[in-house]
Design an enzyme around this catalytic site. Structure first.
Site, PDB file in Angstrom:
ATOM      1  N   ASP A 125       0.823  -1.298  -0.193  1.00 34.88           N
ATOM      2  CA  ASP A 125       0.010  -0.388  -0.183  1.00 34.88           C
ATOM      3  C   ASP A 125       0.746   0.946   0.332  1.00 34.88           C
ATOM      4  O   ASP A 125       1.081   1.516   1.106  1.00 34.88           O
ATOM      5  CB  ASP A 125      -0.832  -0.094   1.891  1.00 34.88           C
ATOM      6  CG  ASP A 125      -1.788   1.393   1.286  1.00 34.88           C
ATOM      7  OD1 ASP A 125      -2.220   1.824   0.440  1.00 34.88           O
ATOM      8  OD2 ASP A 125      -2.442   1.526   2.183  1.00 34.88           O
ATOM      9  N   HIS A 126       0.994   2.111  -1.211  1.00 30.03           N
ATOM     10  CA  HIS A 126       2.057   2.667  -1.727  1.00 30.03           C
ATOM     11  C   HIS A 126       1.111   4.037  -2.202  1.00 30.03           C
ATOM     12  O   HIS A 126       1.030   3.896  -2.972  1.00 30.03           O
ATOM     13  CB  HIS A 126       3.164   1.858  -2.120  1.00 30.03           C
ATOM     14  CG  HIS A 126       4.824   1.847  -1.490  1.00 30.03           C
ATOM     15  ND1 HIS A 126       5.941   2.350  -1.101  1.00 30.03           N
ATOM     16  CD2 HIS A 126       4.044   0.792  -0.194  1.00 30.03           C
ATOM     17  CE1 HIS A 126       6.345   1.893  -0.063  1.00 30.03           C
ATOM     18  NE2 HIS A 126       5.570   0.873   0.414  1.00 30.03           N
ATOM     19  N   ASN A 174       5.453   7.765   1.797  1.00 32.78           N
ATOM     20  CA  ASN A 174       4.153   7.983   1.953  1.00 32.78           C
ATOM     21  C   ASN A 174       3.506   8.757   3.047  1.00 32.78           C
ATOM     22  O   ASN A 174       2.120   9.335   2.643  1.00 32.78           O
ATOM     23  CB  ASN A 174       3.394   6.282   2.391  1.00 32.78           C
ATOM     24  CG  ASN A 174       4.706   5.636   1.300  1.00 32.78           C
ATOM     25  OD1 ASN A 174       4.159   6.115  -0.113  1.00 32.78           O
ATOM     26  ND2 ASN A 174       4.600   3.926   1.764  1.00 32.78           N
ATOM     27  N   GLY A 201       4.846   2.950   9.287  1.00 32.22           N
ATOM     28  CA  GLY A 201       4.554   3.155   8.427  1.00 32.22           C
ATOM     29  C   GLY A 201       6.149   4.217   8.155  1.00 32.22           C
ATOM     30  O   GLY A 201       7.127   4.202   8.368  1.00 32.22           O
ATOM     31  N   GLU A 202       6.528   5.171   6.779  1.00 33.18           N
ATOM     32  CA  GLU A 202       7.683   6.004   6.152  1.00 33.18           C
ATOM     33  C   GLU A 202       7.143   6.984   5.983  1.00 33.18           C
ATOM     34  O   GLU A 202       6.009   6.751   5.481  1.00 33.18           O
ATOM     35  CB  GLU A 202       7.983   4.436   5.117  1.00 33.18           C
ATOM     36  CG  GLU A 202       8.549   3.345   5.224  1.00 33.18           C
ATOM     37  CD  GLU A 202       7.301   2.067   4.599  1.00 33.18           C
ATOM     38  OE1 GLU A 202       6.022   2.448   4.040  1.00 33.18           O
ATOM     39  OE2 GLU A 202       8.023   0.525   4.892  1.00 33.18           O
TER      40      GLU A 202
END
Length: 319
Positions: A37-38, A108, A104-105
């Site tokens: 999911d990006h 994104n 997360g990251e």
């Protein structure tokens, strides 16, 4: 018995192509799918980033496979909206959808302008989001004022059973923490089996009876050089050492960091081999950890050859 799944990489392939890939995977004997999911890809060479929640409905209608996706609630996704989306899929396709959550990251999550906190604070926000989602799946009307805010939210379309909430971990400390509250764990499997084993053991210290899922990063091709070239082209941005990848903001920054990565570093993070016997041996080591499902991610572009070869030669050898 361990199930084998196909990893649907939305960073690398257009959504319509990915539907065809999972159809072929089902025909080849894969039984599950893990979808990324990006909002942005890791590299401009990958070049895609479809909206996974639109894609999931189409892919689940096109196959009879079980699906999961890894999500970071609390930033670009409000947890109540994630809970509604997951509940809808679980209601439409009973027993065929589970949700994984992680911290997360920035790549994104920065798009909404939300402040990007330190890892400890992100974990605390993740736990809050998980609690909110579970309460909504239990049929509660939820009001919550903390790191995330929810006001009088109620889900009116609920599945018979809530989606399993699987935590995503890349370290032993996160794995141990997830064991306290998640319904299971998904983690990355590379060429370092000992490190993977320690991570799994850390989770099982807290949750000895909960399932563990592995996402295997591999590159298979006709010859060794093609396998390595494909992995280096598509996945070197994911082999940047250390936690810096959690803080990089743009695809361009990932590409710049990837220029410092060597082929040897890629081989440390991706199981690169043109020999199917090598992949069988690696997977047998994975199975020794008594895991629930192993998701295979062929990081190079040739998905058709990978699915056909692994379906014909690898899966029957280890099932």
């Amino acid at each position: 018995m361990t199930d084998f799944g196909y990893h649907a990489s939305h960073e690398q392939f257009a959504p319509g192509d990915l539907v065809e890939h999972v159809r072929r995977a089902e025909e080849a004997g894969f039984t599950e799918v893990l979808a990324s999911d990006h909002f942005h890809p890791w590299s401009e060479r990958q070049g895609e980033a479809g909206f996974v929640w639109s894609w999931l409905g189409a892919a689940m209608e096109a196959t009879d496979l079980t699906f999961g996706t890894v999500n970071a609630p609390g930033y670009r996704y409000h947890p109540a909206v994630v809970a509604q989306a997951a509940a809808t899929l679980r209601a439409m396709y009973p027993g065929r959808f589970w949700l994984s959550v992680g911290s997360g990251e920035l790549l994104n999550e920065h798009i909404t302008g939300e402040t990007w906190p330190a890892k400890e604070d992100r974990n605390a926000r993740l736990r809050e989001c998980a609690d909110v989602m579970r309460r909504l799946w239990d049929g509660e009307t939820v009001t919550h004022d903390g790191r995330v805010t929810v006001e009088e939210a109620t889900l009116h379309s609920l599945p018979d059973t809530a989606p399993p909430l699987i935590g995503a971990a890349l370290s032993e400390s996160t794995a141990r923490w997830l064991g306290e509250w998640a319904d299971g764990m998904v983690t990355i499997a590379t060429t370092d089996h000992d490190r993977l084993q320690r991570r799994v053991e850390a989770f099982r210290e807290q949750a000895p009876d909960k399932p563990v899922y592995l996402k295997v990063q591999l590159s298979y091709a006709d010859d060794e050089q093609a396998a390595l070239d494909g992995a280096y082209d598509q996945w070197r941005t994911n082999c940047v050492p250390g936690p810096v990848t959690e803080e990089l903001r743009t695809t361009e920054q990932f590409d710049a960091a990837g220029e410092t990565v060597t082929e040897e570093q890629v081989q440390e993070n991706v199981r690169v081999s043109a020999d199917l016997d090598d992949h069988v041996e690696w997977l047998r080591q994975d199975l020794s950890l008594d895991v629930e499902t192993v998701f295979l991610h062929n990081v190079n572009r040739d998905q058709e050859r990978f699915v056909e070869s692994f379906g014909e030669h690898v899966l029957p050898e280890i099932e």
